[in-house]
Design a protein around this motif. Structure first.
Motif, PDB file in Angstrom:
ATOM      1  N   TRP A  35      -3.991  55.362  31.235  1.00  0.00           N
ATOM      2  CA  TRP A  35      -3.856  56.297  30.176  1.00  0.00           C
ATOM      3  C   TRP A  35      -2.458  57.179  30.511  1.00  0.00           C
ATOM      4  CZ3 TRP A  35      -3.911  57.101  25.317  1.00  0.00           C
ATOM      5  CH2 TRP A  35      -3.682  58.387  24.780  1.00  0.00           C
ATOM      6  N   THR A  36      -2.311  57.440  31.785  1.00  0.00           N
ATOM      7  CA  THR A  36      -1.104  58.114  32.087  1.00  0.00           C
ATOM      8  C   THR A  36       0.125  57.383  31.576  1.00  0.00           C
ATOM      9  OG1 THR A  36      -2.531  59.257  33.857  1.00  0.00           O
ATOM     10  CG2 THR A  36       0.022  59.122  33.870  1.00  0.00           C
ATOM     11  N   LEU A  37       0.289  56.119  31.904  1.00  0.00           N
ATOM     12  CA  LEU A  37       1.075  55.416  31.371  1.00  0.00           C
ATOM     13  C   LEU A  37       1.251  55.381  29.902  1.00  0.00           C
ATOM     14  CD1 LEU A  37       1.091  52.437  34.031  1.00  0.00           C
ATOM     15  CD2 LEU A  37       2.489  54.464  34.090  1.00  0.00           C
ATOM     16  N   ILE A  38       0.313  55.105  29.199  1.00  0.00           N
ATOM     17  CA  ILE A  38       0.381  55.056  27.863  1.00  0.00           C
ATOM     18  C   ILE A  38       0.751  56.184  27.036  1.00  0.00           C
ATOM     19  CG2 ILE A  38      -1.152  54.643  25.691  1.00  0.00           C
ATOM     20  CD1 ILE A  38      -2.774  52.794  27.252  1.00  0.00           C
ATOM     21  N   TYR A  39       0.278  57.525  27.635  1.00  0.00           N
ATOM     22  CA  TYR A  39       0.460  58.711  27.053  1.00  0.00           C
ATOM     23  C   TYR A  39       1.883  59.075  27.227  1.00  0.00           C
ATOM     24  CZ  TYR A  39      -0.026  63.936  26.484  1.00  0.00           C
ATOM     25  OH  TYR A  39       0.034  65.295  26.018  1.00  0.00           O
ATOM     26  N   LEU A  82       0.983  58.515  40.361  1.00  0.00           N
ATOM     27  CA  LEU A  82       1.938  59.076  39.170  1.00  0.00           C
ATOM     28  C   LEU A  82       1.891  60.657  39.145  1.00  0.00           C
ATOM     29  CD1 LEU A  82       0.390  56.721  36.426  1.00  0.00           C
ATOM     30  CD2 LEU A  82       2.360  56.290  37.951  1.00  0.00           C
ATOM     31  N   PRO A  83       3.011  61.007  39.908  1.00  0.00           N
ATOM     32  CA  PRO A  83       3.089  62.585  40.279  1.00  0.00           C
ATOM     33  C   PRO A  83       3.444  63.498  38.933  1.00  0.00           C
ATOM     34  CG  PRO A  83       4.979  61.667  41.170  1.00  0.00           C
ATOM     35  CD  PRO A  83       4.082  60.476  40.627  1.00  0.00           C
ATOM     36  N   ALA A  84       2.766  64.679  38.812  1.00  0.00           N
ATOM     37  CA  ALA A  84       3.493  65.716  37.950  1.00  0.00           C
ATOM     38  C   ALA A  84       4.967  65.775  37.878  1.00  0.00           C
ATOM     39  CB  ALA A  84       2.554  66.709  38.123  1.00  0.00           C
ATOM     40  N   GLY A  85       5.536  66.080  36.954  1.00  0.00           N
ATOM     41  CA  GLY A  85       6.946  66.407  36.997  1.00  0.00           C
ATOM     42  C   GLY A  85       7.502  65.492  35.856  1.00  0.00           C
ATOM     43  N   TYR A  86       7.597  64.017  36.271  1.00  0.00           N
ATOM     44  CA  TYR A  86       8.214  62.940  35.467  1.00  0.00           C
ATOM     45  C   TYR A  86       6.898  62.533  34.472  1.00  0.00           C
ATOM     46  CZ  TYR A  86       9.804  58.493  33.963  1.00  0.00           C
ATOM     47  OH  TYR A  86      10.218  57.590  33.227  1.00  0.00           O
ATOM     48  N   TRP A  87       5.851  62.273  34.922  1.00  0.00           N
ATOM     49  CA  TRP A  87       4.621  61.896  34.133  1.00  0.00           C
ATOM     50  C   TRP A  87       4.068  63.181  33.360  1.00  0.00           C
ATOM     51  CZ3 TRP A  87       4.876  56.817  33.330  1.00  0.00           C
ATOM     52  CH2 TRP A  87       5.291  55.922  34.565  1.00  0.00           C
ATOM     53  N   LYS A  88       4.164  62.912  32.014  1.00  0.00           N
ATOM     54  CA  LYS A  88       3.859  63.880  31.196  1.00  0.00           C
ATOM     55  C   LYS A  88       2.246  64.369  31.214  1.00  0.00           C
ATOM     56  CE  LYS A  88       7.323  63.077  27.770  1.00  0.00           C
ATOM     57  NZ  LYS A  88       7.612  62.732  26.399  1.00  0.00           N
ATOM     58  N   TYR A  89       1.472  63.136  31.578  1.00  0.00           N
ATOM     59  CA  TYR A  89       0.173  63.566  31.400  1.00  0.00           C
ATOM     60  C   TYR A  89      -0.548  64.002  32.753  1.00  0.00           C
ATOM     61  CZ  TYR A  89      -5.102  62.912  30.282  1.00  0.00           C
ATOM     62  OH  TYR A  89      -6.219  63.134  30.041  1.00  0.00           O
ATOM     63  N   SER A  90       0.435  63.656  33.736  1.00  0.00           N
ATOM     64  CA  SER A  90      -0.235  63.906  35.158  1.00  0.00           C
ATOM     65  C   SER A  90       0.090  65.718  35.368  1.00  0.00           C
ATOM     66  CB  SER A  90       0.620  63.384  36.100  1.00  0.00           C
ATOM     67  OG  SER A  90       0.374  62.133  36.335  1.00  0.00           O
ATOM     68  N   THR A  91       1.223  66.018  34.658  1.00  0.00           N
ATOM     69  CA  THR A  91       1.811  67.319  34.489  1.00  0.00           C
ATOM     70  C   THR A  91       0.777  68.319  33.834  1.00  0.00           C
ATOM     71  OG1 THR A  91       4.181  66.729  34.699  1.00  0.00           O
ATOM     72  CG2 THR A  91       3.603  69.155  33.791  1.00  0.00           C
ATOM     73  N   LEU A  92       0.152  67.618  32.644  1.00  0.00           N
ATOM     74  CA  LEU A  92      -0.962  68.469  31.812  1.00  0.00           C
ATOM     75  C   LEU A  92      -2.164  68.626  32.818  1.00  0.00           C
ATOM     76  CD1 LEU A  92      -1.756  69.486  29.029  1.00  0.00           C
ATOM     77  CD2 LEU A  92      -2.482  67.150  28.774  1.00  0.00           C
ATOM     78  N   VAL A  93      -2.459  67.542  33.356  1.00  0.00           N
ATOM     79  CA  VAL A  93      -3.731  67.593  34.103  1.00  0.00           C
ATOM     80  C   VAL A  93      -3.702  68.372  35.310  1.00  0.00           C
ATOM     81  CG1 VAL A  93      -5.220  66.043  35.520  1.00  0.00           C
ATOM     82  CG2 VAL A  93      -4.584  65.195  33.501  1.00  0.00           C
ATOM     83  N   VAL A  94      -2.600  68.428  35.854  1.00  0.00           N
ATOM     84  CA  VAL A  94      -2.326  69.210  37.209  1.00  0.00           C
ATOM     85  C   VAL A  94      -2.426  70.706  36.866  1.00  0.00           C
ATOM     86  CG1 VAL A  94      -0.863  69.983  39.034  1.00  0.00           C
ATOM     87  CG2 VAL A  94      -1.397  67.302  38.607  1.00  0.00           C
ATOM     88  N   HIS A  95      -2.052  70.842  35.547  1.00  0.00           N
ATOM     89  CA  HIS A  95      -1.824  72.540  35.383  1.00  0.00           C
ATOM     90  C   HIS A  95      -3.164  73.002  34.730  1.00  0.00           C
ATOM     91  CE1 HIS A  95       2.789  72.409  35.154  1.00  0.00           C
ATOM     92  NE2 HIS A  95       2.510  72.406  36.431  1.00  0.00           N
ATOM     93  N   THR A  96      -4.121  72.091  34.103  1.00  0.00           N
ATOM     94  CA  THR A  96      -5.260  72.641  33.463  1.00  0.00           C
ATOM     95  C   THR A  96      -6.561  71.956  34.071  1.00  0.00           C
ATOM     96  OG1 THR A  96      -5.192  70.558  31.829  1.00  0.00           O
ATOM     97  CG2 THR A  96      -3.930  72.229  31.333  1.00  0.00           C
TER      98      THR A  96
END
Length: 403
Positions: A127-131, A282-296
């Protein structure tokens, strides 16, 4: 307004409460959800309905008099939520797991939960890739009506919401009271309110069979005339005791979810999978969903650890169902596919993969949508639940009909 925000580590203890209760309830065993899909054992529906009804009344009653809560109503992006529910229900039918019960099963020492965890992580990563794609963006934005519940936008119209919650709870309690657990018999709510009720012979046979498969593979002696024996075989002593126990579990879980929302956030268990993916792959920063998850993310990693640990403690000291990772294959799976460990590992892995992919696509799972979301009367959660049930029943019928 009366409000508070607790430390994130408090989630550890909240998770322990729910994990321990749910393990005693039996849903850490994948056979329970497989039998729900086959429509042979409806205990899950009854207990969830009680939790939703009790929690909704308390939540909206307190909100109407000025208590502040950390709401967690999921946005209703119609296509994405529906598709996520379809995939999620399919995954449950195959694996017998939802995101939270994977952690509970690990605490109970179930071997196939290891494969389910790995499949779940891959599903969350997918899902992180699809997002990141235009399709993922479309799924979460097209026909997105935002955070709405039965009385309007989240945290509005709370007096009306309380009135609606009373009606919603009445519907939930009616389902819990009238829907029999087994084909022949009564519901747990009925058992708890009819002291003189005697179990039908076929009904008692089903209860005993359930107790036996819940204990299958246990590495600890059950003993005689003690608390663990009564927990596992209480209906042979008193059907009323069993009904009261299950009724109480449902109410306590519902009130615990309300307490969570007062302290910090809703109860949810699938976001942790995406958080782990963000940390190791899939680290936050480049991957949008990872960034969203890490921040929330909030306290979900803590509550998931608590869920695992609570189930472990309950399985060792309360139910003695701890399996020490013995080779145990769910009876329905064994009847359909045989005793192959490889086949069961593949089923747990692939089913959990779909289940987590669907959960992350819909932004919630059995905990965040079906329990916490329907308790908040979220429109998105009701939509998700409907599609999950339809495809859980449909796919389970297709898979297990030839056993």
């Amino acid at each position: 307004m009366i409000g508070v925000t607790a430390w994130e580590w408090i989630g550890l203890f909240i998770g322990m409460i729910i994990g321990g209760l749910a393990e005693a309830w039996g849903i850490s065993n994948p056979e329970v959800l497989i039998r729900l899909g086959k429509w042979e054992d409806r205990l899950f529906i009854g207990c969830i309905a009680i939790a939703i009804g009790a929690g909704a009344i308390v939540l909206y009653g307190l909100s109407a008099i000025g208590v502040s809560f950390h709401w967690g109503i999921k946005p209703d992006y119609v296509i994405g939520v529906a598709l996520g529910g379809i995939i999620f229900g399919t995954g449950i039918a195959i694996s017998g797991y939802v995101p939270g019960t994977v952690w509970m099963a690990l605490g109970e020492g179930r071997r196939d939960a290891i494969y389910a965890l790995l499949g779940g992580l891959l599903g969350a990563a997918t899902w992180t890739l699809i997002y990141q794609t235009s399709f993922g963006h479309w799924l979460t934005t097209y026909l997105n009506f935002g955070q709405i519940y039965f009385a309007g936008k989240v945290d509005t119209n709370l007096t009306i919401g309380f009135i609606v919650a009373i009606i919603w709870a009445a519907i939930m309690f009616t389902i819990a009271y009238t829907l029999p657990r087994y084909k022949k018999g009564k519901s747990c709510a009925y058992l708890s309110t009819h002291k003189g009720y005697k179990l039908d012979p076929e009904e008692e046979k089903m209860y005993l069979e359930t107790a036996n498969f819940l204990m299958e593979g246990a590495s600890m002696p059950l003993g005689k005339d003690n608390l663990p024996e009564k927990v596992n075989y209480h209906w042979t002593v008193s059907s009323k005791l069993f009904g009261v126990t299950m009724l109480s579990v449902g109410i306590i879980i519902g009130l615990t979810v309300v307490l969570e929302m007062f302290l910090h956030q809703i109860f949810g268990e699938s976001t942790t999978y995406s958080w782990i993916v963000a940390q190791i792959w899939l680290p936050a920063g480049y991957w949008k969903y990872s960034t969203l998850v890490v921040h929330t993310i909030g306290w979900e990693p803590f509550s998931d650890i608590g869920t695992l640990f609570g189930a472990f403690l309950a399985s060792v000291f309360f139910t003695r169902r701890f399996q020490a990772f013995n080779n145990v294959i769910p009876p329905s799976w064994k009847a359909r596919f045989g005793s192959s460990q490889i086949k069961r590992a593949a089923g747990a892995f692939s089913g959990a993969y779909l289940m987590l992919l669907g959960a992350r696509m819909a932004d919630g799972c059995a905990s965040g949508h079906i329990l916490s979301g329907d308790l908040q009367m979220a429109v998105s959660s009701l939509e998700f639940f409907i599609f999950v049930v339809i495809f859980l029943l449909l796919v389970a019928h297709i898979i297990y009909r030839r056993q």
